[in-house]
Every structure is written in C-alpha cells, then in structure tokens.
Motif scaffolding. Structure first.
Motif, PDB file in Angstrom:
ATOM      1  N   LYS A   1       0.819  -1.203   0.000  1.00  0.00           N
ATOM      2  CA  LYS A   1       0.000   0.000   0.000  1.00  0.00           C
ATOM      3  C   LYS A   1       0.860   1.263   0.000  1.00  0.00           C
ATOM      4  O   LYS A   1       1.981   1.273   0.527  1.00  0.00           O
ATOM      5  N   ARG A   2       0.312   2.316  -0.587  1.00  0.00           N
ATOM      6  CA  ARG A   2       0.951   3.626  -0.572  1.00  0.00           C
ATOM      7  C   ARG A   2      -0.114   4.674  -0.248  1.00  0.00           C
ATOM      8  O   ARG A   2      -1.251   4.581  -0.718  1.00  0.00           O
ATOM      9  N   VAL A   3       0.274   5.669   0.530  1.00  0.00           N
ATOM     10  CA  VAL A   3      -0.614   6.788   0.834  1.00  0.00           C
ATOM     11  C   VAL A   3       0.179   8.069   0.668  1.00  0.00           C
ATOM     12  O   VAL A   3       1.321   8.174   1.132  1.00  0.00           O
ATOM     13  N   ARG A   4      -0.396   9.054   0.001  1.00  0.00           N
ATOM     14  CA  ARG A   4       0.197  10.385  -0.073  1.00  0.00           C
ATOM     15  C   ARG A   4      -0.868  11.400   0.327  1.00  0.00           C
ATOM     16  O   ARG A   4      -2.023  11.318  -0.071  1.00  0.00           O
ATOM     17  N   PHE A   5      -0.453  12.374   1.131  1.00  0.00           N
ATOM     18  CA  PHE A   5      -1.342  13.434   1.575  1.00  0.00           C
ATOM     19  C   PHE A   5      -0.591  14.752   1.465  1.00  0.00           C
ATOM     20  O   PHE A   5       0.518  14.899   1.992  1.00  0.00           O
ATOM     21  N   LYS A   6      -1.196  15.708   0.768  1.00  0.00           N
ATOM     22  CA  LYS A   6      -0.559  17.016   0.613  1.00  0.00           C
ATOM     23  C   LYS A   6      -1.610  18.036   0.203  1.00  0.00           C
ATOM     24  O   LYS A   6      -2.486  17.754  -0.618  1.00  0.00           O
ATOM     25  N   GLY A   7      -1.515  19.229   0.792  1.00  0.00           N
ATOM     26  CA  GLY A   7      -2.419  20.305   0.413  1.00  0.00           C
ATOM     27  C   GLY A   7      -3.889  19.998   0.624  1.00  0.00           C
ATOM     28  O   GLY A   7      -4.754  20.449  -0.135  1.00  0.00           O
ATOM     29  N   GLY A   8      -4.192  19.217   1.660  1.00  0.00           N
ATOM     30  CA  GLY A   8      -5.585  18.898   1.953  1.00  0.00           C
ATOM     31  C   GLY A   8      -6.167  17.800   1.096  1.00  0.00           C
ATOM     32  O   GLY A   8      -7.346  17.470   1.219  1.00  0.00           O
TER      33      GLY A   8
ATOM     34  N   MET B   1      -4.468  10.415  -1.314  1.00  0.00           N
ATOM     35  CA  MET B   1      -4.751   9.282  -2.188  1.00  0.00           C
ATOM     36  C   MET B   1      -4.201   8.008  -1.555  1.00  0.00           C
ATOM     37  O   MET B   1      -3.043   7.961  -1.106  1.00  0.00           O
ATOM     38  N   LEU B   2      -5.033   6.981  -1.492  1.00  0.00           N
ATOM     39  CA  LEU B   2      -4.642   5.671  -1.022  1.00  0.00           C
ATOM     40  C   LEU B   2      -4.520   4.747  -2.221  1.00  0.00           C
ATOM     41  O   LEU B   2      -5.438   4.659  -3.043  1.00  0.00           O
ATOM     42  N   TYR B   3      -3.398   4.060  -2.336  1.00  0.00           N
ATOM     43  CA  TYR B   3      -3.191   3.061  -3.382  1.00  0.00           C
ATOM     44  C   TYR B   3      -3.093   1.692  -2.730  1.00  0.00           C
ATOM     45  O   TYR B   3      -2.245   1.452  -1.864  1.00  0.00           O
ATOM     46  N   ASP B   4      -3.986   0.787  -3.123  1.00  0.00           N
ATOM     47  CA  ASP B   4      -3.999  -0.571  -2.585  1.00  0.00           C
ATOM     48  C   ASP B   4      -4.175  -1.528  -3.760  1.00  0.00           C
ATOM     49  O   ASP B   4      -5.272  -1.677  -4.304  1.00  0.00           O
ATOM     50  N   PRO B   5      -3.089  -2.184  -4.200  1.00  0.00           N
ATOM     51  CA  PRO B   5      -3.184  -3.052  -5.381  1.00  0.00           C
ATOM     52  C   PRO B   5      -4.083  -4.265  -5.191  1.00  0.00           C
ATOM     53  O   PRO B   5      -4.505  -4.883  -6.164  1.00  0.00           O
ATOM     54  N   SER B   6      -4.399  -4.606  -3.933  1.00  0.00           N
ATOM     55  CA  SER B   6      -5.253  -5.764  -3.681  1.00  0.00           C
ATOM     56  C   SER B   6      -6.737  -5.427  -3.739  1.00  0.00           C
ATOM     57  O   SER B   6      -7.583  -6.322  -3.735  1.00  0.00           O
TER      58      SER B   6
END
Length: 220
Positions: free
Chosen positions: A84-91, A94-99
């Motif tokens: 999993k990857r999560v990025r948060f910026k400027g309010g 996005m969550l990325y979950d390949p499963s």
C-alpha cells in the motif's frame, strides 16, 4: 495504520471529561508539545502495523516506512507499508492498494475535516492545543521505549475522540509520545468492535531531509 486513520495519516478506558485543567502533570506535557510543535519540520520513521481482529482472534503484521513533513500547504505525509501507498498534501490524499478492486481511492479532508484534524494531532508536529481540541486527554504516566538502540522517555496519553465520526471508528486511542520533539513512538487504537491496531515507529529521523520520491504512487 492504518487505513481508517489515513483515510481521514498510528488503551485504557477513561471518562469523557477533559483532564488538562485539573492535572498539572498533564498540562506540563501539553505545554511541552506546544513548544516542540513550533520547532517541528519533519520526521521519517520505520513503521510496524499490527492488527488484532477480535472475532477471529488473529493478528496480522505489516512493515514499512512513513514521513511527516511541514510545508507551505500544511502537513504533508507519505506512507509505504506492505504493497500500500498513501500520499497526503495540500488537503488532498490518495490511497493506493493493489489488492483492492478500486486500486486508487482519493480522500479529501475538506469533507472529513474533523476526522483528519483528530488524527493529525497524534504526534508528528501536533501541539498540545491541537490535542485538547480534538480529544479528551488523560496522562497515564511516563515510560521508557527503545528506539534503534537508544532509550527514549515518553509520556503515555489516553485519548477519547470528541468528533462523533471518529468515535464511530475508534472508541479510544493511547499514544506514547516524546513531548520534547512532538513525535509518537507508539499508537494503539481500539475499535467499537474490540479490534485493536498497534502502530510502532522506530529509527526516527527528526528534522532531517526526506526523500519523498520513494513514497510516490504508481501511475494510474
């Protein structure tokens, strides 16, 4: 972490009243956090996420890394844990979950500001005033936690969420926090169903340059 906390960026049953005004020791910790919050620029750490599901009595564990970075847009955050990857910026986040069937899930703190504010106060640059606004807080004592071979004195705080939406997700949270740096070394979340998520942070890199490229999301 983590998904419930991130979709809104880590436990002792206590009363729902605020304790800061009646506990001088707690007030001292919160004021330390106020001072440390001003100095906070960034933290990167290794992270271990352990999730205990009460119904099946099973614990799953994932490891990865996380960063929190103060920028002109407020607090920026990135998480890489398992696949999993999560990025948060400027309010925006996005969550990325390949499963998952839907691999990319956007979330906007504007729609869930109370939840986002609550979780962004759990260390990593949050001030004592931030904690008091979002949680009812009780000081449970002081402990020693090992971080990369070094022993760190931390204060253990029990938190009850003030936001009803947060309370529907987590009934209570305990954090082990270093108030001199405004960083958490451990967070423990309990759900209304009795599940428990324990997030441990180690090898903290405080106020150092963060390579954010390794937290980049795959292209959709």
């Amino acid at each position: 972490m983590l998904k419930p906390a991130l979709a809104t960026v880590a436990l002792v049953l206590v009363s729902s009243t605020s304790f800061a005004a009646t506990d001088p020791a707690l007030d001292k910790v919160l004021r330390q956090l106020d001072a440390a919050s001003v100095k906070f620029q960034s933290t990167e750490a290794d992270v271990k996420d352990e999730f205990y599901e009460k119904v099946v009595r099973d614990t799953s564990t994932q490891t990865g890394s996380v960063y929190f970075l103060r920028s002109g847009d407020g607090m920026e955050m990135g998480l890489a844990i398992g696949q999993k990857r999560v990025r948060f910026k400027g309010g925006q986040g996005m969550l990325y979950d390949p499963s998952a069937a839907k691999k990319f899930t956007p979330f906007n703190t504007g729609q869930n500001q109370g939840k986002a504010d609550s979780f962004l106060t759990l260390g990593f640059g949050g001030s004592g005033k931030d904690l008091e606004r979002a949680w009812d807080v009780k000081l449970l004592g002081t402990e020693q936690i090992s971080d990369g071979g070094q022993t760190v004195a931390v204060d253990k705080l029990a938190l009850i969420p003030k936001d009803p939406g947060v309370k529907n997700t987590f009934t209570q949270v305990v954090i082990w926090i270093d108030p001199s740096r405004s960083v958490s070394l451990k967070q423990e979340y309990t759900t209304p169903e009795g599940d428990k998520r324990t997030v441990t942070y180690s090898h903290l890199r405080y106020n150092t340059k963060v390579d954010t490229k390794k937290y980049a999301l795959p292209k959709s």
